[in-house]
Write an enzyme that holds these catalytic residues in place. Sequence first.
Site, mmCIF file in Angstrom:
data_model
loop_
_atom_site.group_PDB
_atom_site.id
_atom_site.type_symbol
_atom_site.label_atom_id
_atom_site.label_comp_id
_atom_site.label_asym_id
_atom_site.label_seq_id
_atom_site.Cartn_x
_atom_site.Cartn_y
_atom_site.Cartn_z
ATOM 1 C CG HIS A 58 -2.179 -0.768 1.049
ATOM 2 N ND1 HIS A 58 -3.243 -0.689 1.927
ATOM 3 C CD2 HIS A 58 -2.552 -1.630 0.066
ATOM 4 C CE1 HIS A 58 -4.225 -1.473 1.502
ATOM 5 N NE2 HIS A 58 -3.831 -2.059 0.376
ATOM 6 C CD GLU A 60 -1.861 4.835 2.815
ATOM 7 O OE1 GLU A 60 -1.579 3.866 2.084
ATOM 8 O OE2 GLU A 60 -3.004 5.314 2.888
ATOM 9 C CB CYS A 88 -6.402 0.472 4.792
ATOM 10 S SG CYS A 88 -4.841 -0.434 4.837
ATOM 11 C CB CYS A 91 -1.712 1.918 5.977
ATOM 12 S SG CYS A 91 -1.394 1.138 4.386
HETATM 13 ZN ZN ZN Z 1 -3.367 0.649 3.453
#
Ligand code: ZN
Length: 150
Positions: A58, A60, A88, A91
């Site tokens: 992801h 981040e 999310c 993250c």
């Molecule tokens: Zn994430």
Amino acid sequence: MTGTEKSEFQGWMKKCLELARIAKARGDSPVASVIVQDNVLIAEGIEGGKTHKDITCHAEIEAVRNAVKYLDKTDLSDCILVTTHEPCIMCSYVIRHHKIQLVVVGADSGEVGGYSSAYPLLLDETISSWVKPPSIIRGILQEECAALKK
Ligand SMILES: [Zn+2]
């Protein structure tokens, strides 16, 4: 938030939007993040879960990985994370672990979000080994960020 801060955050968010278009063009979710320290961009993260066949890629987390590598330290408490979409749950764990104290967000993520879902890990105060939750600034270039997913 002062006018200067707002325009500064918009500037970093424009960089995120540019990077998110790279993710979108290669078939990943159109999400990107940057990490800023003392007003200097030190790391970028481009969503790469599909490209790398690895859910932990992801945006981040990619940005955090790059910041840790660049700074050669895991404590990112003096850094700001700017990201096109609300981090999310996964993250959020990484952000909390690395002690980031300010998160600037474009658009909210809903069901899997770190503050707007049923699992608001980004704001949790019950995990005693974590430092205080980060401040969250939402809605920076929100429409442009949300439009990426269309
Ligand atoms: Zn994430």
